[in-house]
Design a protein around this motif. Structure first.
Motif, PDB file in Angstrom:
ATOM      1  N   GLN A  79       0.835  -1.188   0.000  1.00  0.00           N
ATOM      2  CA  GLN A  79       0.000   0.000   0.000  1.00  0.00           C
ATOM      3  C   GLN A  79       0.880   1.252   0.000  1.00  0.00           C
ATOM      4  N   ALA A  80       1.914   1.209   0.812  1.00  0.00           N
ATOM      5  CA  ALA A  80       2.833   2.348   0.898  1.00  0.00           C
ATOM      6  C   ALA A  80       3.544   2.537  -0.443  1.00  0.00           C
ATOM      7  N   MET A  81       3.868   1.423  -1.061  1.00  0.00           N
ATOM      8  CA  MET A  81       4.605   1.476  -2.312  1.00  0.00           C
ATOM      9  C   MET A  81       3.843   2.221  -3.400  1.00  0.00           C
ATOM     10  N   VAL A  82       2.517   1.998  -3.482  1.00  0.00           N
ATOM     11  CA  VAL A  82       1.735   2.698  -4.508  1.00  0.00           C
ATOM     12  C   VAL A  82       0.933   3.838  -3.891  1.00  0.00           C
ATOM     13  N   GLU A  83       1.251   4.167  -2.645  1.00  0.00           N
ATOM     14  CA  GLU A  83       0.577   5.250  -1.930  1.00  0.00           C
ATOM     15  C   GLU A  83      -0.947   5.159  -2.057  1.00  0.00           C
ATOM     16  N   LEU A  84      -1.447   3.934  -1.832  1.00  0.00           N
ATOM     17  CA  LEU A  84      -2.891   3.716  -1.865  1.00  0.00           C
ATOM     18  C   LEU A  84      -3.422   3.928  -0.454  1.00  0.00           C
ATOM     19  N   GLN A  85      -4.451   4.746  -0.341  1.00  0.00           N
ATOM     20  CA  GLN A  85      -5.027   5.007   0.978  1.00  0.00           C
ATOM     21  C   GLN A  85      -5.569   3.723   1.598  1.00  0.00           C
ATOM     22  N   GLY A 143       6.137   2.494  -8.635  1.00  0.00           N
ATOM     23  CA  GLY A 143       5.784   1.164  -8.130  1.00  0.00           C
ATOM     24  C   GLY A 143       6.230   0.080  -9.100  1.00  0.00           C
ATOM     25  N   VAL A 144       5.947   0.318 -10.371  1.00  0.00           N
ATOM     26  CA  VAL A 144       6.331  -0.667 -11.388  1.00  0.00           C
ATOM     27  C   VAL A 144       7.856  -0.826 -11.398  1.00  0.00           C
TER      28      VAL A 144
END
Ligand code: ATP
Ligand code: MG
Lengths: 252, 437
Positions: free
Chosen positions: A128-134, A187-188
């Protein structure tokens, strides 16, 4: 990694893929560009195993196995991942529960026990942190009420969770704002490794500034009609597709 | 089972009534009401396809040549009451076997002393005033042959009377265990009365003792909810797939009262639910929810009527069905808004999923609105499982079965989430989960 030879596929009697060839080796990133309707999403769907398409000819070998013989779930378990151009909303199915099931199924296929709850939660947190997804998005129903950009980011989050060996990203960049594009591409890039490959379908050269491809292919009328390096993407950006279409038609 | 002479059975009911009427619970007024009910039943007869209200559920196919109007408890049958209790530990349990109360297995004596809970037979003596005042009053206006037949003949069932201001926290779970033989027709009739400001939660759990017993279960529930009172009334209909089950729930609501019902249907061969809600005071609120999961040749028919008689009331209905194999379902929901019932909010929705080409769903929403300042809506949809969603989940490594289970669960959860008793909700979730596999 994957070898696609002379792939022909049709839907409702209409041929869309007309002899598609592509070799992707481990660790490579291939970009596929091409005009609307040329068959890019069709290729992605056929590789992922959507049953609406009929494969009439050709062969696809993935990790030394006959891909076209496998069910969609087995393809995923073998390490294929498709980030959809239009991810579906599934009300009532929680993102996290479904991912937990997905990971368990993949591990089971590989003969591994399910992840411990705390390991799973840690994985969720990291990715989640990696793609900054809430966090709140991860806990909601799959894509339900997500904005266009949030859906795309959720696809990349899922990709990061499932750690595929070959990821096909179908226009993951469309609908993303500039910051999101940078985050998703970041992220990729973090997932790039010598044993993981990517097929990146896009209309915009901009994405390829972030995710630098080893090869750029132009798809037109169900085939690859031109292959180059990242400079080809720049050329397309300035010149459009007409010259390629002309070249192709002259060749016929 | 087929080719029966229906008038012959109707006559047999009338004969039996004549035989037992003098001994049925109630005073002479109640007897008069019972006799009238019997006459109406005889005049109407068992409803056939030609009856508009039973268009999809004619009883031609389900009536038997011979009906036994009394059932007995066979002593050699052993019933495991504790297992049933342990499935829902947070409730007080009452057990009926073939319509007869099993007092020694039930928690009746553990109840709070102001709360009245007793059999109809005892109620007619020990609480005669209440019994005689309420019995059958909510059925008089309901012109349904089964409800009339029940009201005429019923001698079993419970009186649950919650006096003014009393709030019963623990749900009361009434377990009905049937094993009656093939000709048995058993009838229970509950009176549930919540006086002013009272509150009670009731669960009815219908199960069969084993898979082969086929019987006819015809039940009526009369629920009276006084001013500011609240009743939650939940049913789990889970009898074996030989059983015929008819259930009428007649609700009368007074000012500012609250009623919430949830009917989960997974059992029976042939089942009909009638829910009739009369909103007879200002600011009433009523919620009707139902979920049916059918397979094999099951037939389930939900008929609802919400009668908005007074202004400022809200009603909400959500009925969902999952139909597999040759299952057939009916939803017939009527909202009636009378001329005086201004500022009514009345909503209704029926959503169904067909899992096979042989499954059928018939929906018939009816709105009859005679007031002009109201908000009413209804909607119904019947479709298949979302193919795109199924593919999406499979492309993320879920097997087809798992993906389907997840989607069915997602479809059903909307109804289950509306169950307002947490312990019962998780009990239902567990039971439902098994149906998706
Ligand atoms: N069910 C169908 N019946 C007939 N033609 C179809 C069907 N589905 C897709 N097509 C056609 O197949 C062609 C290829 O579509 P596809 O979505 O693969 O293109 P694409 O290259 O991904 O385009 P875009 O860049 O717009 O995403 C289009 O011409 C489309 O109209
Ligand atoms: Mg596309």
């Amino acid at each position: 990694m994957i070898s696609i030879k002379n792939l022909h596929a049709s839907i409702d009697g209409k041929e869309i893929l007309k002899g598609f060839n592509l070799e992707v080796n481990a660790g490579e990133v291939h970009a596929i560009m091409g005009p609307n309707g040329s068959g890019k999403s069709t290729l992605a769907s056929v590789l992922a195993g959507r049953e609406d398409y009929e494969v009439t000819d050709g062969k696809v070998v993935f990790n030394n196995k006959d891909l076209l013989e496998m069910s969609p779930e087995d393809r995923a378990r073998e390490g294929l991942f498709l980030a959809f151009q239009y991810p579906v909303e599934i009300p009532g199915v929680s993102n996290i529960n479904f991912l937990k099931t997905a990971i368990t199924e993949i591990r089971q296929y590989k003969g591994l026990p399910p992840l411990e709850a705390k390991d799973f939660l840690k994985l969720v947190k990291d990715k989640q942190a990696m793609v900054e997804l809430q966090g709140s998005l991860a806990n909601r129903s799959v894509n339900e009420g997500f904005s266009g950009g949030e859906k795309k980011r959720n696809e990349i989050f899922q990709m990061a969770m499932l750690e595929p060996s070959l990821a096909i990203l179908d226009e993951t960049d469309s609908g993303l704002d500039i910051d999101a594009l940078r985050i998703v591409a970041g992220g990729v890039n973090k997932l790039r490794s010598s044993n993981r490959s990517f097929i990146v379908i896009t209309h915009y050269q901009r994405l390829l500034d972030y995710i630098v491809p080893d090869f750029v292919h132009v798809m037109y009328n169900g085939q690859i009609v031109k292959t180059g390096t990242k400079e080809l993407a720049l050329e397309l950006e300035s010149k459009g597709y007409d010259w390629i279409k002309k070249e192709t038609e002259q060749a016929i | 089972m087929n080719n029966v002479s229906v008038p012959h059975i109707t006559q047999s009911a009338a004969d039996h009534f004549r035989l037992v009427s003098a001994s049925l619970p109630g005073d002479s007024k109640v007897l008069e009401l019972r006799t009238n009910a019997m006459e109406r039943f005889v005049a109407k007869g068992f409803p056939l396809k030609s009856d508009e209200e039973y268009k999809y559920s004619g009883t031609e196919k389900i009536l038997k040549d011979e009906i036994l109007w009394t059932t007995e408890i066979a002593p050699e049958r052993v019933i495991d009451f504790d297992t049933i209790r342990n499935l829902h530990k947070d409730a007080l349990h009452v057990f009926f076997v073939n319509g007869e109360l099993i007092e020694q297995a039930s928690d009746i004596n553990a109840l709070q002393n102001k709360l009245v809970i007793c059999t109809l037979k005892n109620a007619a003596y020990d609480h005669a005033e209440v019994f005689n005042k309420y019995y059958g009053k909510n059925v008089v206006g309901f012109d349904d042959a089964f409800a009339q037949l029940n009201t005429a003949m019923a001698c079993n069932g419970l009186l649950i009377h919650v006096p003014e201001g009393l709030i019963i926290e623990k749900p009361i779970q009434i377990n009905h265990i049937g094993y009656a033989n093939n000709q048995s027709f058993y009838q229970q009739h509950h009176l549930i009365i919540a006086d002013k400001g009272a509150s009670v939660n009731i669960i009815e759990n219908y199960i069969s003792n084993d898979q082969s017993d086929a019987y006819f279960n015809n039940q009526v529930n009369e629920i009276f909810i006084a001013e500011n009172a609240q009743v939650k009334y939940y049913q789990l209909q889970n009898e074996n797939k030989q059983v015929v089950h008819i259930n009428a729930t007649q609700v009368h609501q007074e000012q500012s009262s609250y009623f919430d019902t949830n009917t989960i249907t997974i059992g029976s061969a042939w089942l009909r639910n009638n829910l009739n809600i009369k909103l007879n005071g200002l600011h009433c609120e009523t919620h009707l929810n139902g979920l049916q999961i059918l397979s094999g040749q099951q037939h389930v028919d939900n008929h609802t009527l919400v009668d908005h008689q007074m202004p400022h009331c809200n009603s909400n209905q959500l009925y969902k069905g999952i139909l597999k194999d040759k299952g057939t379902g009916v939803f017939n929901g009527k909202i009636f808004v009378r001329r005086d019932a201004q500022k009514t909010n009345a909503y209704q929705s029926s959503k169904n999923m067909l899992m096979s080409d042989d499954a059928t769903m018939n929906t018939k929403p009816q709105l009859e609105i005679y007031a002009d300042d109201v908000k009413c809506s209804h909607g119904s949809s019947t479709g298949q499982i979302d193919k795109n969603a199924l593919f999406y989940l499979r492309s993320r490594a879920l097997s087809e079965d798992k993906a389907r289970t997840l989607l069915l669960h997602a479809f059903a959860i909307e109804v289950i989430e509306k169950i307002n008793i947490a312990s019962y909700r998780s009990y239902i979730e567990n039971i439902i989960e098994q149906r998706f596999e």
